[in-house]
Design a protein around this motif. Structure first.
Motif, PDB file in Angstrom:
ATOM      1  N   SER A 145      -0.616  33.345  75.157  1.00 26.88           N
ATOM      2  CA  SER A 145      -0.129  32.188  75.609  1.00 26.88           C
ATOM      3  C   SER A 145      -0.189  31.838  76.903  1.00 26.88           C
ATOM      4  O   SER A 145       0.150  32.801  77.640  1.00 26.88           O
ATOM      5  N   PRO A 146      -0.096  30.636  77.512  1.00 24.31           N
ATOM      6  CA  PRO A 146       0.208  30.416  78.943  1.00 24.31           C
ATOM      7  C   PRO A 146       1.528  31.054  79.654  1.00 24.31           C
ATOM      8  O   PRO A 146       1.414  31.423  80.385  1.00 24.31           O
ATOM      9  N   GLU A 147       2.438  31.129  78.693  1.00 22.61           N
ATOM     10  CA  GLU A 147       3.769  31.887  79.082  1.00 22.61           C
ATOM     11  C   GLU A 147       3.496  33.208  79.346  1.00 22.61           C
ATOM     12  O   GLU A 147       4.185  33.729  80.114  1.00 22.61           O
ATOM     13  N   GLU A 148       2.807  33.790  78.152  1.00 26.60           N
ATOM     14  CA  GLU A 148       2.572  35.276  78.190  1.00 26.60           C
ATOM     15  C   GLU A 148       1.903  35.632  79.337  1.00 26.60           C
ATOM     16  O   GLU A 148       1.916  36.617  80.136  1.00 26.60           O
ATOM     17  N   ALA A 149       0.672  34.844  79.544  1.00 28.44           N
ATOM     18  CA  ALA A 149      -0.057  35.124  80.855  1.00 28.44           C
ATOM     19  C   ALA A 149       0.579  34.953  82.178  1.00 28.44           C
ATOM     20  O   ALA A 149       0.327  35.719  83.146  1.00 28.44           O
ATOM     21  N   SER A 150       1.633  33.992  82.183  1.00 24.80           N
ATOM     22  CA  SER A 150       2.392  33.759  83.412  1.00 24.80           C
ATOM     23  C   SER A 150       2.959  35.041  83.865  1.00 24.80           C
ATOM     24  O   SER A 150       3.076  35.520  85.000  1.00 24.80           O
ATOM     25  N   SER A 151       3.696  35.698  82.810  1.00 21.18           N
ATOM     26  CA  SER A 151       4.523  36.585  82.930  1.00 21.18           C
ATOM     27  C   SER A 151       3.589  37.868  83.442  1.00 21.18           C
ATOM     28  O   SER A 151       4.103  38.872  84.377  1.00 21.18           O
ATOM     29  N   VAL A 152       2.598  38.190  82.549  1.00 17.83           N
ATOM     30  CA  VAL A 152       1.396  39.288  83.147  1.00 17.83           C
ATOM     31  C   VAL A 152       0.903  39.094  84.361  1.00 17.83           C
ATOM     32  O   VAL A 152       0.978  40.145  85.285  1.00 17.83           O
ATOM     33  N   LEU A 153       0.719  37.994  84.824  1.00 16.71           N
ATOM     34  CA  LEU A 153       0.049  37.752  86.309  1.00 16.71           C
ATOM     35  C   LEU A 153       1.215  38.046  87.266  1.00 16.71           C
ATOM     36  O   LEU A 153       0.774  38.426  88.284  1.00 16.71           O
ATOM     37  N   GLU A 154       2.411  37.701  86.924  1.00 11.00           N
ATOM     38  CA  GLU A 154       3.671  37.939  87.920  1.00 11.00           C
ATOM     39  C   GLU A 154       3.763  39.320  88.199  1.00 11.00           C
ATOM     40  O   GLU A 154       3.798  39.941  89.199  1.00 11.00           O
ATOM     41  N   THR A 155       3.524  40.051  86.903  1.00 15.42           N
ATOM     42  CA  THR A 155       3.665  41.516  86.959  1.00 15.42           C
ATOM     43  C   THR A 155       2.645  42.261  87.841  1.00 15.42           C
ATOM     44  O   THR A 155       2.820  43.140  88.753  1.00 15.42           O
ATOM     45  N   ILE A 156       1.341  41.724  87.573  1.00 19.17           N
ATOM     46  CA  ILE A 156       0.186  42.318  88.295  1.00 19.17           C
ATOM     47  C   ILE A 156       0.483  41.847  89.950  1.00 19.17           C
ATOM     48  O   ILE A 156       0.051  42.970  90.610  1.00 19.17           O
ATOM     49  N   SER A 157       0.794  40.759  90.245  1.00 19.49           N
ATOM     50  CA  SER A 157       1.075  40.411  91.706  1.00 19.49           C
ATOM     51  C   SER A 157       2.181  41.264  92.220  1.00 19.49           C
ATOM     52  O   SER A 157       1.916  41.856  93.352  1.00 19.49           O
ATOM     53  N   ALA A 158       2.988  41.436  91.413  1.00 23.31           N
ATOM     54  CA  ALA A 158       4.171  42.426  92.068  1.00 23.31           C
ATOM     55  C   ALA A 158       3.825  43.873  92.190  1.00 23.31           C
ATOM     56  O   ALA A 158       4.460  44.573  92.547  1.00 23.31           O
ATOM     57  N   SER A 159       2.846  44.389  91.268  1.00 25.42           N
ATOM     58  CA  SER A 159       2.525  45.738  91.073  1.00 25.42           C
ATOM     59  C   SER A 159       1.424  46.049  92.222  1.00 25.42           C
ATOM     60  O   SER A 159       0.943  47.438  92.078  1.00 25.42           O
ATOM     61  N   LYS A 160       1.059  45.172  93.145  1.00 31.11           N
ATOM     62  CA  LYS A 160       0.168  45.732  93.923  1.00 31.11           C
ATOM     63  C   LYS A 160       0.360  46.785  94.876  1.00 31.11           C
ATOM     64  O   LYS A 160      -0.358  47.578  95.202  1.00 31.11           O
ATOM     65  N   ASN A 161       1.482  46.773  95.566  1.00 29.46           N
ATOM     66  CA  ASN A 161       1.815  47.769  96.368  1.00 29.46           C
ATOM     67  C   ASN A 161       1.841  49.338  95.556  1.00 29.46           C
ATOM     68  O   ASN A 161       1.681  50.230  96.039  1.00 29.46           O
ATOM     69  N   VAL A 162       2.320  49.200  94.265  1.00 28.18           N
ATOM     70  CA  VAL A 162       2.478  50.546  93.337  1.00 28.18           C
ATOM     71  C   VAL A 162       1.206  50.680  93.022  1.00 28.18           C
ATOM     72  O   VAL A 162       0.668  52.197  93.215  1.00 28.18           O
ATOM     73  N   ILE A 163       0.243  49.925  92.661  1.00 27.36           N
ATOM     74  CA  ILE A 163      -1.246  50.305  92.557  1.00 27.36           C
ATOM     75  C   ILE A 163      -1.804  50.951  93.898  1.00 27.36           C
ATOM     76  O   ILE A 163      -2.650  52.034  93.876  1.00 27.36           O
ATOM     77  N   SER A 164      -1.618  50.538  95.072  1.00 25.75           N
ATOM     78  CA  SER A 164      -2.425  51.014  96.068  1.00 25.75           C
ATOM     79  C   SER A 164      -1.561  52.457  96.352  1.00 25.75           C
ATOM     80  O   SER A 164      -2.397  53.379  96.851  1.00 25.75           O
ATOM     81  N   GLN A 165      -0.512  52.712  95.994  1.00 25.31           N
ATOM     82  CA  GLN A 165       0.184  54.167  95.961  1.00 25.31           C
ATOM     83  C   GLN A 165      -0.393  54.965  95.191  1.00 25.31           C
ATOM     84  O   GLN A 165      -0.562  56.394  95.231  1.00 25.31           O
ATOM     85  N   LYS A 166      -0.738  54.457  94.050  1.00 27.83           N
ATOM     86  CA  LYS A 166      -1.339  55.355  92.968  1.00 27.83           C
ATOM     87  C   LYS A 166      -2.913  55.518  92.886  1.00 27.83           C
ATOM     88  O   LYS A 166      -3.255  56.138  92.009  1.00 27.83           O
ATOM     89  N   LEU A 167      -3.458  55.004  93.814  1.00 25.32           N
ATOM     90  CA  LEU A 167      -4.901  55.059  93.964  1.00 25.32           C
ATOM     91  C   LEU A 167      -5.235  56.717  94.064  1.00 25.32           C
ATOM     92  O   LEU A 167      -6.485  56.974  93.972  1.00 25.32           O
ATOM     93  N   GLY A 168      -4.471  57.259  94.870  1.00 23.96           N
ATOM     94  CA  GLY A 168      -4.769  58.811  94.947  1.00 23.96           C
ATOM     95  C   GLY A 168      -5.740  58.965  96.235  1.00 23.96           C
ATOM     96  O   GLY A 168      -5.555  58.107  97.222  1.00 23.96           O
ATOM     97  N   ARG A 169      -6.467  59.850  96.233  1.00 22.15           N
ATOM     98  CA  ARG A 169      -7.404  60.263  97.206  1.00 22.15           C
ATOM     99  C   ARG A 169      -8.515  59.491  97.299  1.00 22.15           C
ATOM    100  O   ARG A 169      -9.579  59.555  96.573  1.00 22.15           O
ATOM    101  N   VAL A 170      -8.493  58.675  98.513  1.00 26.64           N
ATOM    102  CA  VAL A 170      -9.594  57.705  98.579  1.00 26.64           C
ATOM    103  C   VAL A 170     -10.569  58.511  99.455  1.00 26.64           C
ATOM    104  O   VAL A 170     -10.559  59.414 100.075  1.00 26.64           O
ATOM    105  N   ILE A 171     -11.955  57.827  99.502  1.00 29.05           N
ATOM    106  CA  ILE A 171     -13.029  58.349 100.293  1.00 29.05           C
ATOM    107  C   ILE A 171     -13.248  57.553 101.486  1.00 29.05           C
ATOM    108  O   ILE A 171     -13.416  56.325 101.259  1.00 29.05           O
TER     109      ILE A 171
END
Length: 228
Positions: A145-171
């Motif tokens: 639903s649009p409401e569910e998607a909105s919640s998910v998109l907010e989570t994705i946006s807020a998680s960018k820094n965490v994703i960056s930290q979890k990328l591990g060893r980059v080349i």
């Protein structure tokens, strides 16, 4: 062998260890694998960089960019970058995500660290954009639903820094610097990360964040995006 060539071969060995996909990870320590990688490294060192890489390297040098001792020449670094940009997986998607950043610091190490962090954040942003596209597609198919998607998109946006930290060893594909008139160092880096691994890492982060919010939404998206 000069110290300079020794350092260059050492740098290529690191690249070979990362990219030599025909060797199983568990066999890297074997004598045969080490000999094979050594041959690969020497072959890469002797190989001539592409015309485009040599041309680009000259432009970099004209602008004052140089490489630190022990790093590959700019033309070799740029040649690797161009090659990686045209590597694709079995499904036809880019094999690597790549990003570039420039940072200035009072010393080389500080500037490099900041440039690396900015590059990793850009990579995380690319991954997040891919997942946003998947979520938007599920909305279009009425799976969320649009409401569910909105919640998910907010989570994705807020998680960018965490994703960056979890990328591990980059080349690190390209690394160079120049000295500014005020003696500060400007460092430029280009990094790469396996696309599939990046997506899996990002999905894992988002999965955990969603689980904190709502179990039902987490389970629903977990199934739709195959987060496991």
């Amino acid at each position: 062998m000069t110290v300079s060539n020794f350092r260059r071969i050492a740098a290529i060995l690191i690249i070979a260890a990362t990219f030599f996909t025909t060797i199983d990870a568990q066999d890297i320590s074997s004598l045969e694998a080490r000999k094979t990688m050594n041959k690969y490294a020497k072959k890469e060192l002797a190989a001539k960089a592409s015309k485009n890489a040599r041309k680009a390297a000259k432009a970099y040098i004209r602008d004052g960019w140089e490489v630190a001792p022990g790093h590959l020449p700019l033309e070799k670094q740029l040649d690797r970058a161009y090659t990686m940009q045209y590597e694709f997986d079995e499904s036809g998607y880019p094999l690597y995500l790549m990003s570039e950043a420039i940072s200035v610091g009072q010393n080389y190490d500080a500037a490099k660290f900041q440039a690396m962090e900015l590059s990793k954040l850009q990579l995380a942003g690319q991954v997040s954009s891919e997942i946003v596209g998947l979520v938007e597609n599920t909305v279009a198919n009425s799976e969320l639903s649009p409401e569910e998607a909105s919640s998910v998109l907010e989570t994705i946006s807020a998680s960018k820094n965490v994703i960056s930290q979890k990328l591990g060893r980059v080349i690190t594909v390209v690394e160079c610097y120049r000295t500014l008139p005020n003696k500060n160092k400007e460092v430029r880096v280009q990094i790469a990360y396996n696309s599939k691994m990046a997506m899996e890492s990002a999905k894992s982060v988002i999965r955990k964040e969603l689980k904190k919010q709502a179990e039902d939404l987490h389970d629903k998206l977990d199934s739709l995006l195959q987060l496991d």
